[in-house]
Design an enzyme around this catalytic site. Structure first.
Site, short mmCIF file in Angstrom:
data_model
loop_
_atom_site.label_atom_id
_atom_site.label_comp_id
_atom_site.label_asym_id
_atom_site.label_seq_id
_atom_site.Cartn_x
_atom_site.Cartn_y
_atom_site.Cartn_z
N ASN A 1 0.76 -1.33 -0.06
CA ASN A 1 0.00 -0.02 0.22
C ASN A 1 0.75 1.21 -0.22
O ASN A 1 1.67 1.53 1.04
CB ASN A 1 -0.85 -0.06 1.29
CG ASN A 1 -1.73 1.05 1.43
OD1 ASN A 1 -1.70 2.22 0.55
ND2 ASN A 1 -2.71 1.09 2.22
N ARG B 1 -2.71 -2.26 -3.37
CA ARG B 1 -3.93 -1.13 -3.19
C ARG B 1 -3.68 0.00 -4.08
O ARG B 1 -2.61 0.62 -4.17
CB ARG B 1 -3.89 -0.64 -1.66
CG ARG B 1 -5.19 0.37 -1.66
CD ARG B 1 -4.98 0.87 -0.39
NE ARG B 1 -6.11 1.79 -0.33
CZ ARG B 1 -6.00 3.19 0.21
NH1 ARG B 1 -4.66 3.69 0.53
NH2 ARG B 1 -6.80 3.79 0.13
N HIS C 1 -12.87 3.28 -0.08
CA HIS C 1 -12.90 2.47 1.17
C HIS C 1 -13.60 1.24 0.59
O HIS C 1 -14.06 0.28 1.44
CB HIS C 1 -13.96 2.93 2.31
CG HIS C 1 -13.07 3.86 3.09
ND1 HIS C 1 -13.52 5.14 3.71
CD2 HIS C 1 -11.68 4.02 3.25
CE1 HIS C 1 -12.88 5.91 3.97
NE2 HIS C 1 -11.70 5.39 3.87
N ARG D 1 -11.05 16.20 7.22
CA ARG D 1 -11.83 16.52 6.14
C ARG D 1 -13.22 17.24 6.41
O ARG D 1 -13.99 16.65 7.54
CB ARG D 1 -12.25 15.22 5.24
CG ARG D 1 -10.88 14.76 4.36
CD ARG D 1 -11.36 13.95 3.33
NE ARG D 1 -9.91 13.29 3.01
CZ ARG D 1 -9.73 11.79 2.92
NH1 ARG D 1 -10.69 11.16 3.70
NH2 ARG D 1 -8.73 11.21 2.48
N GLU E 1 -8.29 -4.87 5.34
CA GLU E 1 -7.99 -4.71 3.68
C GLU E 1 -6.75 -5.42 3.25
O GLU E 1 -7.08 -5.81 2.17
CB GLU E 1 -7.84 -3.13 3.58
CG GLU E 1 -8.92 -2.30 3.72
CD GLU E 1 -8.91 -0.89 4.14
OE1 GLU E 1 -8.41 -0.46 5.28
OE2 GLU E 1 -9.02 -0.17 3.06
#
Ligand code: ADP
Length: 397
Positions: free
Chosen positions: A7, A90, A179, A240, A383
Site C-alpha cells: 500500500n 492497493r 474504502h 476533512r 483490507e
C-alpha cells in the site's frame, strides 16, 4: 501462496506478507519518509518491531529494503524471494474502468494513469509502488485492488450529481466512493455473522476511521456510498470537512484571501473534527477533552455522530429498511462512546445496545441485544487480507 501486499503513498509504503492459505500474516511493516531520509519498521509475526534507519531515497530502494528484511537471516520470515508468488497492490481510483480487482498489465497501468486526473494525489503514488516492485521482482504476477471498484454497482440515480450532464460525459464527474475493499470485506463478514442471505439482504457499513464513509449494500452489492468524486464528500472526518454548501468555498476564498487550492487544502487537512474542535483529529483526544468539559471537542464529537446517524437514516430510506449494521475502522472498532451516541439516534429502528458495547475494543462481535430489531455488529476491517485473497484468486486462475 505467499502474497506481498503493498500500500504505497507518496512518501510511505505499508506492507504485509500473507500466507493466503492459512490467511496468517508472516510479517508486516511500514517505510516512512521516503525521499526525505527514511525509516523502515519491520515486524516479523510474534516478534518485536525492528526499526531501521537506512536512507530511503526512493520507492525502489524502499521495496528492496523490505525484501531484504523479509529474507534476512536473523529477522526474516522466508528463505528466499522465490517464495513470494504474487504481489497485491492497493490502488485508489479505478474510475469507471475497473469494477473488480485485476492482474496488472501495461494496459492496466495505462488505464490507471488515465484515472490520475481524478485522484492526483493518490494514483501516481500507488503506481510508483507498482513500478518499483516490477523493477525488483520481474516476472512475479501483480494484482491491483481498487478502492473504488466495489461501488461500481451504484445505479445512476446514486452516482449522478445535479450538474450539467456534459461534465459527466466530458470529465467523468460523478460519485465513485472509496474504502470499497473495506466495505466489501466487512459486508461479506456481516452476512456470515448475522446469517443473512445475500440474495435478499439490506445492510449498512459504517467505516469510521480518520477517513470515514458509509455504504448501503443491497444483496451484497454497493448501491450508495457517502464519498463521491473525491474522498471529501459525505461524513465529517478527522481533518476533512465532508459535505458542505459549495458556496462556502467562494465565500471563504474572498474573506480569507485564499486561492482555490488553499481553500481545498483547508477543507481536506484542517477541517472536520480537528478544525471544529481545535483539539485533535483523533477521537481518543476528543473524547478525553469532552470529558474535561471542552465544549468545542464535545460539539465536534456530537456533530460527527449526528452526521453518521443521519447518513444511516438516509440509507435506511434508500434500502427501504435494514437488516444489519456494522461499525468498522479505527473509530468504529474502538470507540464505544461514538457507537453509543450513533445508536441512540436509531431507536426508530428498534436498535438497543448491549452493555458490553462499552468494553469491546477491536473485536468481532454483536453489540445489539437479542431483541434489537436490527442487528448491530463491530467487525474489524482487514483490507490487506482482502487484497491478498483477491490477489491469490486472480493469480491461481
Ligand atoms: P485511517 O486508515 O483512515 O488513517 P484508521 O481506520 O486507522 O484511519 O482510524 C484512525 C482513527 O481511529 C484515529 O484517528 C482515532 O480517531 C481512532 N481511534 C483509534 N483507536 C481508538 C480508540 N481506542 N478509541 C477511540 N478512537 C480511536
Amino acid at each position: 501462496m505467499k502474497v506481498l501486499v503493498v500500500n504505497c503513498g507518496s512518501s510511505s509504503l505499508k506492507y504485509q506478507l500473507i500466507d493466503s492459505k492459512s490467511e496468517s500474516v508472516l510479517a508486516s511493516g511500514l517505510c516512512e519518509r521516503i525521499g526525505i531520509d527514511g525509516v523502515l519498521n519491520h515486524t516479523p509475526a510474534g516478534h518485536d518491531k525492528i526499526v531501521m534507519t537506512d536512507p530511503l531515497p526512493d520507492h525502489q530502494t524502499a521495496i528492496s529494503k523490505v525484501l531484504a528484511a523479509l529474507t534476512d537471516k536473523e529477522y526474516g520470515v522466508i528463505a528466499s524471494l522465490d517464495q513470494i508468488e504474487a504481489v497485491g497492490h492497493r490502488l485508489v481510483h479505478g474510475g469507471e474502468k475497473f469494477a473488480s480487482s485485476v492482474v496488472i498489465t501495461d494496459e492496466v497501468i495505462a488505464e490507471v494513469e488515465k484515472c490520475s486526473d481524478l485522484a492526483p494525489l493518490h494514483n501516481p503514488a500507488t503506481l510508483i509502488g507498482v513500478r518499483a516492485c516490477q523493477a525488483i521482482m520481474p516476472g512475479v504476477p501483480m494484482v491491483g485492488v481498487f478502492d473504488t471498484a466495489f461501488h461500481q454497482t451504484m445505479p445512476p440515480k446514486a452516482y449522478l450529481y445535479g450538474v450539467p450532464h456534459e461534465y459527466y460525459e466530458k470529465y467523468k464527474v460523478r460519485r465513485y466512493g472509496f474504502h470499497g475493499t473495506s466495505h466489501k470485506f466487512v459486508s461479506q463478514r456481516l452476512h456470515e455473522l448475522a446469517g443473512l442471505d445475500s440474495s435478499d439482504s439490506r445492510v449498512i457499513i459504517c467505516h469510521l476511521g480518520n477517513g470515514a464513509s458509509i455504504t448501503a449494500v443491497r444483496n451484497g452489492q454497493s448501491v450508495d456510498t457517502s464519498m463521491g468524486l473525491t474522498p471529501l464528500e459525505g461524513l465529517m472526518m478527522g481533518t476533512r470537512s465532508g459535505s458542505l454548501d459549495p458556496g462556502i468555498i467562494e465565500y471563504i476564498a474572498h474573506k480569507e484571501n485564499l486561492t482555490l487550492e488553499e481553500v481545498m487544502r483547508v477543507l481536506n487537512k484542517e477541517s472536520g473534527v480537528l478544525g471544529l474542535s481545535g483539539v485533535s483529529s483523533d477521537f481518543r483526544d476528543l473524547i478525553e477533552a469532552r470529558k474535561h468539559g471542552n465544549k468545542h471537542a464535545a460539539d465536534a464529537v456530537e456533530a460527527f455522530c449526528y452526521r453518521v446517524a443521519k447518513k444511516i437514516g438516509s440509507y435506511v430510506a434508500a434500502l427501504n429498511g435494514v437488516d444489519a449494521i456494522a461499525f468498522t475502522a479505527g473509530i468504529g472498532e474502538n470507540s464505544a462512546p461514538v457507537r453509543k451516541m450513533v445508536c441512540e439516534y436509531l431507536g426508530y429502528l428498534g436498535v438497543t445496545l448491549l452493555e458490553a458495547n462499552n468494553e469491546l475494543r477491536g473485536k468481532e462481535v454483536r453489540i445489539s441485544t437479542a431483541s434489537s430489531k436490527v442487528a448491530v455488529y463491530v467487525i474489524p476491517t482487514n483490507e490487506e487480507l482482502a487484497i491478498a485473497r483477491d490477489t491469490a484468486a486472480l493469480v491461481k486462475r
